[in-house]
Scaffold this motif. Structure first.
Motif, mmCIF file in Angstrom:
data_model
loop_
_atom_site.group_PDB
_atom_site.id
_atom_site.type_symbol
_atom_site.label_atom_id
_atom_site.label_comp_id
_atom_site.label_asym_id
_atom_site.label_seq_id
_atom_site.Cartn_x
_atom_site.Cartn_y
_atom_site.Cartn_z
ATOM 1 N N GLY A 83 0.752 -1.287 -0.001
ATOM 2 C CA GLY A 83 0.038 0.078 0.317
ATOM 3 C C GLY A 83 1.007 1.274 0.028
ATOM 4 O O GLY A 83 0.075 2.353 0.428
ATOM 5 N N ASP A 84 2.050 1.238 -0.561
ATOM 6 C CA ASP A 84 2.821 2.567 -0.314
ATOM 7 C C ASP A 84 3.025 3.246 0.820
ATOM 8 O O ASP A 84 2.599 4.493 0.716
ATOM 9 C CB ASP A 84 2.485 3.240 -1.599
ATOM 10 C CG ASP A 84 3.573 4.476 -1.673
ATOM 11 O OD1 ASP A 84 4.749 4.385 -1.565
ATOM 12 O OD2 ASP A 84 3.111 5.554 -2.015
ATOM 13 N N LEU A 85 2.830 2.416 2.124
ATOM 14 C CA LEU A 85 2.779 3.394 3.487
ATOM 15 C C LEU A 85 4.018 3.250 4.083
ATOM 16 O O LEU A 85 5.262 2.489 3.538
ATOM 17 C CB LEU A 85 2.026 2.248 4.344
ATOM 18 C CG LEU A 85 0.353 1.943 3.741
ATOM 19 C CD1 LEU A 85 -0.173 0.867 4.757
ATOM 20 C CD2 LEU A 85 -0.456 3.390 4.066
ATOM 21 N N LEU A 86 4.401 4.262 4.919
ATOM 22 C CA LEU A 86 5.705 4.372 5.596
ATOM 23 C C LEU A 86 5.637 3.112 6.262
ATOM 24 O O LEU A 86 4.725 2.372 6.871
ATOM 25 C CB LEU A 86 5.174 5.765 6.599
ATOM 26 C CG LEU A 86 5.875 7.031 6.179
ATOM 27 C CD1 LEU A 86 5.836 7.765 7.639
ATOM 28 C CD2 LEU A 86 7.307 7.119 5.788
ATOM 29 N N LEU A 87 6.951 2.759 6.569
ATOM 30 C CA LEU A 87 7.266 1.536 7.312
ATOM 31 C C LEU A 87 6.982 1.688 8.752
ATOM 32 O O LEU A 87 7.456 2.767 9.413
ATOM 33 C CB LEU A 87 8.536 0.998 7.197
ATOM 34 C CG LEU A 87 8.959 0.292 5.950
ATOM 35 C CD1 LEU A 87 10.367 -0.184 5.940
ATOM 36 C CD2 LEU A 87 8.147 -0.874 5.643
ATOM 37 N N ILE A 88 6.108 0.728 9.337
ATOM 38 C CA ILE A 88 5.912 1.043 10.975
ATOM 39 C C ILE A 88 7.073 0.102 11.559
ATOM 40 O O ILE A 88 7.179 -1.027 11.172
ATOM 41 C CB ILE A 88 4.380 0.675 11.149
ATOM 42 C CG1 ILE A 88 4.037 1.082 12.776
ATOM 43 C CG2 ILE A 88 4.108 -0.779 11.045
ATOM 44 C CD1 ILE A 88 2.600 1.384 12.657
ATOM 45 N N ASP A 89 7.215 0.768 12.831
ATOM 46 C CA ASP A 89 8.126 -0.052 13.774
ATOM 47 C C ASP A 89 7.149 -0.959 14.417
ATOM 48 O O ASP A 89 6.390 -0.785 15.331
ATOM 49 C CB ASP A 89 8.788 1.057 14.629
ATOM 50 C CG ASP A 89 9.842 0.292 15.522
ATOM 51 O OD1 ASP A 89 9.862 -0.778 15.997
ATOM 52 O OD2 ASP A 89 11.099 0.857 15.368
#
Ligand SMILES: [Zn+2]
Length: 325
Positions: free
Chosen positions: A301-307
């Motif tokens: 989904g072209d999202l920022l990577l979550i930690d």
């Protein structure tokens, strides 16, 4: 032939408007959601916007000034809404949103010190934490307290060692964790316990990690969605609770990502925006965020990577000092 791929099917614009509408409505702050969830909802909504690269959807000053209004002058920490007494859950959400906006310095030295004292005062002699002065104990509160202190860079051995001991006592024979020692295994508790151990640099102390990994991978149902315990229905929020754990354990490949992605995308409401607990149900900001967080862990989904440890984008958590300092 279907020319769309999954990345194009996350309804970013719809979800952005869904979240903006929730918070923009003047009724929101008064009526929209139960008072005790307001600060948590703000974190779910704002973090979802950041993941979608929509961090400018709200004015930073407006969000930060709302959070400062929720500071508890008497005890330190944050309430879930202005003039509410502080609770550890709303305190972590407030700190997470301030961290997202790189605005921890909006807190005065006195507010910061009193917040640290508030959090530390909740730790009991067995290492666990209460949620507030009223005494409920749950591994959720250990995680929220430890992450709050991590964001404030105030962890120390006297807090960490007993907290880690308590978490280790919550592990069951099946490998998973419960709310307190001896309580039923549950995926959400697996996350709070693994998250705590990861922040405390103590993942190597888990007993029988293979059993835990298999317990977590067994959460995938025939629909592709994940459940929180055996025999339960799949629910989008477990895309986060389960996947974050597998990600921390570096075993994301134990889940069939393709069918999970489809399950999450089917739970989107293509008219109003938002994501529900499962396809066909009503959307809410909690499942909208945790669905997206799951997609982010699977790099969809072209999202920022979550930690997976902090529930914040990795470009934010890389600025948090790692324990031991
Ligand atoms: Zn759920």
């Amino acid at each position: 032939m279907n020319e769309h791929n999954d990345d194009e099917l996350l309804l970013v614009e719809k979800h952005t408007n869904y979240i903006k509408d929730l918070f923009r409505k003047p009724v929101y702050l008064e009526h929209w959601m139960a008072d005790h969830l307001k600060m948590n909802a703000l974190y779910w909504g704002i973090c979802a916007l950041f993941l979608m690269h929509q961090e400018d959807a709200f004015k930073k000053e407006d969000v930060v000034s709302f959070i400062i209004k929720c500071y508890d002058n008497k005890y330190g920490g944050f309430g879930s809404a202005p003039r509410h007494e502080a609770h550890i859950l709303s305190t972590l959400s407030a700190l997470q949103v301030l961290k997202l906006y790189d605005s921890l310095d909006a807190l005065s030295k006195e507010q910061k010190d009193k917040t640290i004292s508030f959090i530390k005062s909740l730790q009991l002699s067995d290492g666990s934490f209460e949620g507030d002065r009223f005494g409920e104990v749950d591994t959720r509160f250990v995680y929220t307290a430890i992450q709050s202190l991590a964001i404030l860079e105030e962890l120390d051995k006297s807090i960490v060692d007993p907290a880690v001991d308590f978490i280790l006592k919550c592990q069951n024979f099946d490998g998973c964790f419960g709310m307190v020692p001896g309580a039923e295994s549950h995926a959400a508790q697996a996350f709070t316990c693994l998250g705590t151990l990861a922040i405390c640099n103590s993942l190597n102390k888990i007993k029988n990690p293979e059993a835990l990994e298999w317990w977590l991978s067994d959460r995938q149902t025939a629909s592709g969605g994940l459940n929180g315990r055996p025999e339960k229905l799949p629910d989008v929020c477990y895309s986060w609770w389960v996947l974050s754990c597998l990600s921390i354990l570096k075993k994301l490949d134990y889940i069939d990502a393709e069918s999970l992605v489809k399950f999450i995308l089917r739970a989107q409401n293509s008219e109003t925006g938002g994501i529900a607990d499962r396809p066909g149900n009503e959307c809410d900001v909690y499942h909208t965020f945790f669905g997206m967080a799951g997609l982010s862990l699977m790099k969809k989904g072209d999202l920022l990577l979550i930690d997976p440890i902090y529930g914040l984008p990795t470009n934010v958590t890389k600025t948090i000092k790692k324990y031991p300092y």
